[in-house]
Design a protein around this motif. Structure first.
Motif, PDB file in Angstrom:
ATOM      1  N   ASP A   1       0.814  -1.215   0.000  1.00  0.00           N
ATOM      2  CA  ASP A   1       0.000   0.000   0.000  1.00  0.00           C
ATOM      3  C   ASP A   1       0.849   1.268   0.000  1.00  0.00           C
ATOM      4  O   ASP A   1       0.420   2.316  -0.479  1.00  0.00           O
ATOM      5  N   PHE A   2       2.075   1.184   0.489  1.00  0.00           N
ATOM      6  CA  PHE A   2       2.990   2.333   0.508  1.00  0.00           C
ATOM      7  C   PHE A   2       3.245   2.853  -0.912  1.00  0.00           C
ATOM      8  O   PHE A   2       3.420   4.058  -1.114  1.00  0.00           O
ATOM      9  N   ILE A   3       3.246   1.965  -1.878  1.00  0.00           N
ATOM     10  CA  ILE A   3       3.526   2.351  -3.270  1.00  0.00           C
ATOM     11  C   ILE A   3       2.501   3.369  -3.771  1.00  0.00           C
ATOM     12  O   ILE A   3       2.819   4.248  -4.563  1.00  0.00           O
TER      13      ILE A   3
ATOM     14  N   PRO B   1       5.106   9.580   0.423  1.00  0.00           N
ATOM     15  CA  PRO B   1       5.270  11.026   0.276  1.00  0.00           C
ATOM     16  C   PRO B   1       5.921  11.430  -1.050  1.00  0.00           C
ATOM     17  O   PRO B   1       5.603  12.475  -1.599  1.00  0.00           O
ATOM     18  N   VAL B   2       6.814  10.587  -1.560  1.00  0.00           N
ATOM     19  CA  VAL B   2       7.413  10.847  -2.874  1.00  0.00           C
ATOM     20  C   VAL B   2       7.156   9.621  -3.734  1.00  0.00           C
ATOM     21  O   VAL B   2       7.572   8.510  -3.397  1.00  0.00           O
ATOM     22  N   ARG B   3       6.431   9.826  -4.826  1.00  0.00           N
ATOM     23  CA  ARG B   3       6.145   8.762  -5.787  1.00  0.00           C
ATOM     24  C   ARG B   3       6.607   9.239  -7.152  1.00  0.00           C
ATOM     25  O   ARG B   3       6.084  10.223  -7.668  1.00  0.00           O
ATOM     26  N   LEU B   4       7.576   8.553  -7.700  1.00  0.00           N
ATOM     27  CA  LEU B   4       8.061   8.874  -9.041  1.00  0.00           C
ATOM     28  C   LEU B   4       7.631   7.717  -9.937  1.00  0.00           C
ATOM     29  O   LEU B   4       7.995   6.565  -9.685  1.00  0.00           O
TER      30      LEU B   4
ATOM     31  N   GLU C   1       9.566  -0.318  -4.533  1.00  0.00           N
ATOM     32  CA  GLU C   1       9.472  -0.137  -5.982  1.00  0.00           C
ATOM     33  C   GLU C   1       8.532  -1.191  -6.541  1.00  0.00           C
ATOM     34  O   GLU C   1       8.477  -2.309  -6.049  1.00  0.00           O
ATOM     35  N   GLU C   2       7.796  -0.783  -7.567  1.00  0.00           N
ATOM     36  CA  GLU C   2       6.872  -1.701  -8.229  1.00  0.00           C
ATOM     37  C   GLU C   2       7.041  -1.583  -9.731  1.00  0.00           C
ATOM     38  O   GLU C   2       7.095  -0.483 -10.272  1.00  0.00           O
ATOM     39  N   TRP C   3       7.119  -2.723 -10.394  1.00  0.00           N
ATOM     40  CA  TRP C   3       7.136  -2.818 -11.848  1.00  0.00           C
ATOM     41  C   TRP C   3       5.813  -3.451 -12.257  1.00  0.00           C
ATOM     42  O   TRP C   3       5.525  -4.586 -11.889  1.00  0.00           O
TER      43      TRP C   3
ATOM     44  N   TRP D   1       7.168   1.749 -13.862  1.00  0.00           N
ATOM     45  CA  TRP D   1       8.009   1.603 -12.674  1.00  0.00           C
ATOM     46  C   TRP D   1       7.651   2.707 -11.702  1.00  0.00           C
ATOM     47  O   TRP D   1       7.701   3.892 -12.046  1.00  0.00           O
ATOM     48  N   THR D   2       7.269   2.324 -10.492  1.00  0.00           N
ATOM     49  CA  THR D   2       6.967   3.293  -9.438  1.00  0.00           C
ATOM     50  C   THR D   2       8.044   3.202  -8.366  1.00  0.00           C
ATOM     51  O   THR D   2       8.308   2.129  -7.829  1.00  0.00           O
ATOM     52  N   PHE D   3       8.656   4.330  -8.089  1.00  0.00           N
ATOM     53  CA  PHE D   3       9.696   4.486  -7.077  1.00  0.00           C
ATOM     54  C   PHE D   3       9.031   5.262  -5.950  1.00  0.00           C
ATOM     55  O   PHE D   3       8.748   6.450  -6.099  1.00  0.00           O
TER      56      PHE D   3
END
Length: 160
Positions: free
Chosen positions: A11-13, A17-20, A103-105, A118-120
């Motif tokens: 759920d953090f993804i 606070p910062v999602r790139l 991170e999620e791909w 890709w989510t950082f």
């Protein structure tokens, strides 16, 4: 050396606070992309320029990753959905300022192959958050170049 980070879950993804978030298309199939991400962990340095070493740990439930800049990540795999998603969190690192990182791909099929997102997702004190936002263009470039290299690598392995 390595500091423990806050153990976050999937759920953090979506709420960090910062999602790139970076997205691009590939010719490779979702299954081939997933295999490269999740099953060929030692192969990451062959296509992801920032990575110098990647080693599966904990019987495949974790990874140790070393970056070119000297940063080391000890990770736990959070999701392995074949052909669709590969996600992990960093449990310990030598990178300063970081409090949490996941991170999620995501891989979706397209008429011409795949779309990869890709989510950082990260957290840290305000100066760290600001720095991560400033690094966005560099991370975007690294993502694009690396995914292109992966696509070429997968095409070459299919041609053999």
């Amino acid at each position: 050396m390595a500091r423990r980070l806050r153990p976050v879950e999937l759920d953090f993804i979506g709420c960090a606070p910062v999602r790139l978030v970076f997205t691009t298309g590939m010719v490779a199939s979702p299954e081939a992309v997933y295999r490269a991400l999740a099953e060929d962990v030692p192969g990451w340095p062959d296509w992801f320029d920032a990575v110098t070493a990647a080693t599966p740990t904990q019987g495949g439930a974790g990874r140790d990753v070393r970056l070119r800049v000297g940063v080391v990540f000890h990770e736990t795999i959070l999701a392995t959905d074949p052909g669709e998603r590969y996600a992990y969190r960093v449990d310990a690192t030598n990178a300063p300022g970081m409090r949490a990182l996941a991170e999620e791909w995501r891989i979706t099929p397209t008429a011409g192959g795949s779309r990869v997102r890709w989510t950082f997702a990260t957290d840290g004190p305000p100066p760290y958050r600001a720095l991560m936002r400033l690094l966005r263009p560099g991370l975007a470039r690294s993502f694009r170049v690396s995914v292109r290299q992966l696509d070429r690598r997968l095409a070459a392995s299919t041609a053999r």
